[in-house]
Design a protein around this motif. Structure first.
Motif, PDB file in Angstrom:
ATOM      1  N   PHE A 102      26.958 -24.494  66.212  1.00 51.03           N
ATOM      2  CA  PHE A 102      26.000 -23.697  65.449  1.00 51.03           C
ATOM      3  C   PHE A 102      25.719 -22.377  66.161  1.00 51.03           C
ATOM      4  N   PHE A 103      25.513 -22.448  67.464  1.00 46.83           N
ATOM      5  CA  PHE A 103      25.228 -21.251  68.255  1.00 46.83           C
ATOM      6  C   PHE A 103      26.356 -20.233  68.121  1.00 46.83           C
ATOM      7  N   PHE A 104      27.578 -20.670  68.378  1.00 45.37           N
ATOM      8  CA  PHE A 104      28.680 -19.716  68.392  1.00 45.37           C
ATOM      9  C   PHE A 104      29.100 -19.284  66.996  1.00 45.37           C
ATOM     10  N   ASP A 105      28.949 -20.166  66.021  1.00 43.79           N
ATOM     11  CA  ASP A 105      29.223 -19.746  64.644  1.00 43.79           C
ATOM     12  C   ASP A 105      28.273 -18.630  64.229  1.00 43.79           C
ATOM     13  N   LYS A 106      26.999 -18.812  64.516  1.00 38.62           N
ATOM     14  CA  LYS A 106      26.017 -17.808  64.095  1.00 38.62           C
ATOM     15  C   LYS A 106      26.208 -16.498  64.865  1.00 38.62           C
ATOM     16  N   LEU A 107      26.501 -16.588  66.161  1.00 38.32           N
ATOM     17  CA  LEU A 107      26.760 -15.389  66.954  1.00 38.32           C
ATOM     18  C   LEU A 107      27.978 -14.644  66.411  1.00 38.32           C
ATOM     19  N   GLU A 108      29.029 -15.386  66.109  1.00 39.88           N
ATOM     20  CA  GLU A 108      30.239 -14.762  65.575  1.00 39.88           C
ATOM     21  C   GLU A 108      29.999 -14.196  64.174  1.00 39.88           C
ATOM     22  N   LYS A 109      29.217 -14.888  63.357  1.00 43.46           N
ATOM     23  CA  LYS A 109      28.920 -14.380  62.014  1.00 43.46           C
ATOM     24  C   LYS A 109      28.222 -13.026  62.075  1.00 43.46           C
ATOM     25  N   LEU A 181      17.115 -13.065  62.489  1.00 47.18           N
ATOM     26  CA  LEU A 181      18.475 -12.532  62.581  1.00 47.18           C
ATOM     27  C   LEU A 181      18.798 -11.640  61.390  1.00 47.18           C
ATOM     28  N   LYS A 182      18.440 -12.080  60.188  1.00 44.69           N
ATOM     29  CA  LYS A 182      18.701 -11.253  59.003  1.00 44.69           C
ATOM     30  C   LYS A 182      17.936  -9.945  59.068  1.00 44.69           C
ATOM     31  N   THR A 183      16.710  -9.999  59.552  1.00 43.37           N
ATOM     32  CA  THR A 183      15.908  -8.784  59.671  1.00 43.37           C
ATOM     33  C   THR A 183      16.580  -7.779  60.605  1.00 43.37           C
ATOM     34  N   LYS A 184      17.051  -8.264  61.761  1.00 42.11           N
ATOM     35  CA  LYS A 184      17.712  -7.372  62.715  1.00 42.11           C
ATOM     36  C   LYS A 184      19.051  -6.870  62.178  1.00 42.11           C
ATOM     37  N   SER A 197      27.751   8.272  59.461  1.00 46.54           N
ATOM     38  CA  SER A 197      27.591   9.567  58.782  1.00 46.54           C
ATOM     39  C   SER A 197      27.553  10.725  59.768  1.00 46.54           C
ATOM     40  N   GLN A 198      27.194  10.438  61.016  1.00 51.85           N
ATOM     41  CA  GLN A 198      27.130  11.476  62.045  1.00 51.85           C
ATOM     42  C   GLN A 198      28.379  11.515  62.913  1.00 51.85           C
ATOM     43  N   GLY A 199      29.382  10.713  62.530  1.00 50.18           N
ATOM     44  CA  GLY A 199      30.650  10.731  63.238  1.00 50.18           C
ATOM     45  C   GLY A 199      30.646  10.052  64.588  1.00 50.18           C
ATOM     46  N   GLU A 200      29.658   9.201  64.842  1.00 53.08           N
ATOM     47  CA  GLU A 200      29.582   8.500  66.130  1.00 53.08           C
ATOM     48  C   GLU A 200      30.502   7.276  66.131  1.00 53.08           C
ATOM     49  N   LYS A 201      30.928   6.866  67.333  1.00 51.84           N
ATOM     50  CA  LYS A 201      31.701   5.646  67.483  1.00 51.84           C
ATOM     51  C   LYS A 201      30.753   4.452  67.406  1.00 51.84           C
ATOM     52  N   VAL A 202      31.138   3.455  66.627  1.00 49.64           N
ATOM     53  CA  VAL A 202      30.222   2.334  66.401  1.00 49.64           C
ATOM     54  C   VAL A 202      30.518   1.115  67.282  1.00 49.64           C
ATOM     55  N   LYS A 203      31.694   1.068  67.906  1.00 49.40           N
ATOM     56  CA  LYS A 203      32.033  -0.108  68.721  1.00 49.40           C
ATOM     57  C   LYS A 203      31.022  -0.369  69.831  1.00 49.40           C
ATOM     58  N   PRO A 204      30.663   0.638  70.654  1.00 50.21           N
ATOM     59  CA  PRO A 204      29.650   0.365  71.689  1.00 50.21           C
ATOM     60  C   PRO A 204      28.283   0.049  71.100  1.00 50.21           C
ATOM     61  N   LEU A 205      28.000   0.612  69.935  1.00 50.46           N
ATOM     62  CA  LEU A 205      26.724   0.342  69.272  1.00 50.46           C
ATOM     63  C   LEU A 205      26.659  -1.118  68.824  1.00 50.46           C
ATOM     64  N   ILE A 206      27.772  -1.624  68.261  1.00 44.59           N
ATOM     65  CA  ILE A 206      27.823  -3.021  67.831  1.00 44.59           C
ATOM     66  C   ILE A 206      27.673  -3.954  69.023  1.00 44.59           C
ATOM     67  N   GLU A 207      28.243  -3.589  70.157  1.00 45.42           N
ATOM     68  CA  GLU A 207      28.121  -4.428  71.346  1.00 45.42           C
ATOM     69  C   GLU A 207      26.668  -4.523  71.812  1.00 45.42           C
ATOM     70  N   GLU A 208      25.944  -3.419  71.748  1.00 45.75           N
ATOM     71  CA  GLU A 208      24.515  -3.444  72.092  1.00 45.75           C
ATOM     72  C   GLU A 208      23.747  -4.327  71.126  1.00 45.75           C
ATOM     73  N   MET A 209      24.087  -4.223  69.852  1.00 47.39           N
ATOM     74  CA  MET A 209      23.418  -5.032  68.832  1.00 47.39           C
ATOM     75  C   MET A 209      23.677  -6.512  69.063  1.00 47.39           C
ATOM     76  N   ALA A 211      24.316  -7.964  71.857  1.00 48.89           N
ATOM     77  CA  ALA A 211      23.570  -8.419  73.038  1.00 48.89           C
ATOM     78  C   ALA A 211      22.154  -8.822  72.648  1.00 48.89           C
ATOM     79  N   GLU A 212      21.551  -8.077  71.724  1.00 45.64           N
ATOM     80  CA  GLU A 212      20.208  -8.410  71.267  1.00 45.64           C
ATOM     81  C   GLU A 212      20.215  -9.687  70.431  1.00 45.64           C
ATOM     82  N   ILE A 213      21.237  -9.846  69.578  1.00 44.29           N
ATOM     83  CA  ILE A 213      21.381 -11.070  68.794  1.00 44.29           C
ATOM     84  C   ILE A 213      21.538 -12.275  69.729  1.00 44.29           C
TER      85      ILE A 213
END
Length: 456
Positions: A102-109, A181-184, A197-209, A211-213
């Motif tokens: 359950f933990f890893f399924d939800k993290l991966e989802k 989780l849905k709220t975040k 929309s601002q042309g930023e790279k999202v990969k490092p942003l997703i990694e930060e997100m 980490a919070e999840i």
């Protein structure tokens, strides 16, 4: 167009006032529960039985309980696999840790959603109101899942015994965690859209997100062991001998269990679509880069024959059905004729395909088949079903499913490739014959809406 006439209402009411059958039904059903009042006693007696002439050698113990969560698919899948561990180690009872999966399924989802959302924002020209984007935002991290998604998680993270990573309150009652989780994730989706929309790279942003999840999930579900962490599993066998085994999550799957899940195939019966083709649900998965949900669509008669063969080969079956339609949770019966609605003049004549098309039926719950009773012509009469709602549900946790119910409301069975014909193996492996259904199709409902359906 036809308006509802007040005169017609008066005429209908007057007619009903003089109808003794209607008045009798009203006198009963205005006071008592319809599904208790209209039980067909003959059908009830027929389905209250422990007699099955084809069954797996051992059944799982204890009866599991997913409680207030939509983890049925994890329970059904692990309840199938645990029979091998019980046999190997001569155990009275055993459970894999559903919480670990359950933990890893939800993290991966969550990661799957963020990556899919970032891609679709590009594909839809930043249109947040597209049907696909809005569907993705509906429930990006629900509890539900499918067998292919189970394969993804186990292949990547392995398995552990329940005693080494037991349930927490939030794995048994998941609404609060899902809400947070849905709220975040919806907040993160907006941030990704802005970054795009601002042309930023999202990969490092997703990694930060992520980490919070991960932080939130550790708070609610506990810190799971890492895939190669050395663990000591202690257990007592049927001879009351205390044993100990050194494992890792990966070795417990690959070596101790020793079953290759990639050899399992999901068979589907969806009469809306062509048979002998693969049916895939678009964008339905959990592990980025992993398997998407895919079925081999076959006529129900062939699905039933494969289910019989699996039981006769001592293999319990993961299956997906529409539950709890025409199910009596107290009596442990799945049989449409159990409730004698004809006594009040209620009949329905839709086909299986029509019920799917008109939103009367969909795949909502996963359970396990452990036995089948065949008549003298080797035709199935009834099936024994192991549920995951605790031993106070049904007949000590088990249900009897009528074969007509199987035909009408079972959509999926998972079968070992070793039990499939070579023709069907080749069909399943041929990706050029895929029918791709949209993410919101009813054949994906077990994975998408399972937590919403089962928690009712």
């Amino acid at each position: 167009m036809s308006e509802l006439s007040v005169k017609s209402l008066q005429e209908w009411s007057k007619k009903l006032d003089g109808d003794n059958n209607t008045q009798l039904a009203a006198a009963v059903l205005r006071t008592y529960n319809v599904d208790e009042s209209l039980v067909n006693r003959d059908v009830f007696i027929k389905n209250t039985t422990k007699i099955f002439n084809n069954s797996v050698e051992i059944e799982g113990s204890p009866i599991t309980n997913q409680k207030s969560s939509g983890r049925c698919w994890l329970f059904a899948a692990t309840n199938v696999l645990r029979l091998e561990i019980m046999k190997k180690f001569n155990l009275k009872e055993f459970q894999f840790s559903q919480n670990y999966l359950f933990f890893f399924d939800k993290l991966e989802k969550c990661n799957f959603f963020l990556n899919q959302f970032a891609d679709e924002i590009d594909n839809n020209g930043n249109d947040i109101d597209s049907r696909l984007i809005q569907f993705m935002l509906t429930d990006p991290t629900g509890d539900g899942g499918q067998f292919d998604m189970f394969i993804n998680i186990v292949e990547k993270y392995g398995l552990v015994p329940h005693s080494l990573y037991p349930d927490t309150y939030s794995s048994t009652a998941s609404r609060a965690l899902n809400f947070l989780l849905k709220t975040k994730l919806r907040e993160f989706a907006e941030q990704l859209k802005t970054a795009k929309s601002q042309g930023e790279k999202v990969k490092p942003l997703i990694e930060e997100m992520q980490a919070e999840i991960h932080r939130l999930m550790v708070i609610f579900l506990g810190k799971p062991p890492s895939i190669n962490e050395k663990l000591t599993w202690e257990f007592k066998n049927k001879s009351d001998e205390v044993k100990s085994l050194e494992i890792t999550p990966i070795s417990f799957y690959k070596e101790t269990l020793g079953i290759d899940l990639t050899n399992y195939v999901s068979l589907l019966n969806d009469p809306r679509n062509s048979y002998n083709t693969n049916v895939q649900i678009d964008k339905l998965g959990n592990v980025q880069g992993g398997k998407l949900v895919k079925y081999l669509n076959l006529p129900i008669e062939e699905v039933i024959q494969y289910a019989i063969k699996s039981i006769q080969n001592n293999k319990a079956i993961f299956f997906g059905t529409h539950t709890p339609i025409y199910m009596d949770k107290k009596k442990g019966i799945m049989d449409e004729s159990l409730f004698n609605y004809k006594l009040i003049g209620f009949e329905t004549k839709q086909s299986k395909a029509s019920r799917i098309q008109y939103k009367q039926s969909l795949m909502t719950h996963a359970m396990v088949i452990t036995a089948v009773h065949l008549d003298s012509n080797n035709e199935p009469i009834r099936w024994k079903v192991e549920n995951s709602w605790g031993d106070s549900s049904g007949q000590n946790g088990y249900y009897v499913m009528d074969n007509q119910y199987f035909k009408d409301y079972v959509y999926q069975v998972v079968i070992d490739k070793a039990d499939l014909s070579q023709e069907h193996i080749e069909m399943h492996d041929d990706d050029f014959k895929n029918i791709v259904l949209p993410p919101w199709d009813p054949m994906g409902a077990l994975a998408v809406f399972s937590d919403q359906v089962e928690l009712v």
